[in-house]
Design an enzyme around this catalytic site. Sequence first.
Site, PDB file in Angstrom:
ATOM      1  N   GLY A 126       2.462  85.581 -40.258  1.00 15.72           N
ATOM      2  CA  GLY A 126       2.767  86.840 -40.922  1.00 15.72           C
ATOM      3  C   GLY A 126       3.144  87.934 -39.944  1.00 15.72           C
ATOM      4  O   GLY A 126       4.086  88.713 -40.187  1.00 15.72           O
ATOM      5  N   CYS A 127       2.436  88.015 -38.843  1.00 14.29           N
ATOM      6  CA  CYS A 127       2.696  89.054 -37.844  1.00 14.29           C
ATOM      7  C   CYS A 127       4.056  88.845 -37.173  1.00 14.29           C
ATOM      8  O   CYS A 127       4.760  89.808 -36.868  1.00 14.29           O
ATOM      9  CB  CYS A 127       1.580  89.076 -36.810  1.00 14.29           C
ATOM     10  SG  CYS A 127      -0.025  89.471 -37.531  1.00 14.29           S
ATOM     11  N   THR A 128       4.421  87.604 -36.959  1.00 15.71           N
ATOM     12  CA  THR A 128       5.729  87.304 -36.378  1.00 15.71           C
ATOM     13  C   THR A 128       6.832  87.679 -37.359  1.00 15.71           C
ATOM     14  O   THR A 128       7.886  88.197 -36.966  1.00 15.71           O
ATOM     15  CB  THR A 128       5.820  85.813 -36.010  1.00 15.71           C
ATOM     16  OG1 THR A 128       4.869  85.531 -34.969  1.00 15.71           O
ATOM     17  CG2 THR A 128       7.211  85.451 -35.520  1.00 15.71           C
ATOM     18  N   ALA A 131       7.073  91.483 -37.104  1.00 15.26           N
ATOM     19  CA  ALA A 131       7.624  91.884 -35.801  1.00 15.26           C
ATOM     20  C   ALA A 131       9.110  91.558 -35.685  1.00 15.26           C
ATOM     21  O   ALA A 131       9.896  92.371 -35.174  1.00 15.26           O
ATOM     22  CB  ALA A 131       6.843  91.193 -34.685  1.00 15.26           C
TER      23      ALA A 131
END
Length: 228
Positions: A126-128, A131
Amino acid sequence: MPRKAAPADDSEPVAPRRSSRASVVQAAEKKAEELEEKATKKRKAAAEGEKPAKTKKSKAKVDGEEGEGEPDGEEDDSAKLASIDIGDSLPTLTLKNEKDEDVEVSTLTEEKGLVLFLVPKADTPGCTNQACGFRDIYPDFTGLDYNVYCLSADTPAAQSKWQTKKELPYPLLSDRKRVLITALGAGEGGKTKRSHFIFAKGGKLIDKKIPVKAADSPKIALEFIKSQ
């Protein structure tokens, strides 16, 4: 000729054999006495304040979004900042960037506006997604005089590795003790809430989204800036 009488037996009479049932009863009584004695000792020990044996506590697993919410930094109650809400300015605080260099947070909006997006844990799905979303439209933000920074509780080394792997064009800030993260209202229970915050040139907070979906965060932030 008449038979002689058998000589009298002067020996003592033999005692009759005890039945096996009597033996079983006696054994049962003895066992009951032993159990009662043990119970008495336990009651006595409890009355004298003897501590019971300690039991192991299971360590609960902290569940986060897509496995990203596990605590990866530290919380320090002694380094708390005042809460930052709409209209408030960036605080004076020094954090490390992905190069392990000191960055004074209050100076980030001296020349341009700032989009600060927060991720629970670097290099996770999710963070990738979030980002890379900011990466793909990064020129749109800079074209509107806004810088983009990522903030998380990861180490500078972990952030640097992630930045190189995903070719992220913007800096990453490491808030290991979640001081700024907590002041922004995105730190709770040793975790970081996915979110983003928009600061105008000069430092005042003009918009925030907490929580926010990973895929939505970049486009929502850009739409808000275009609407100003």
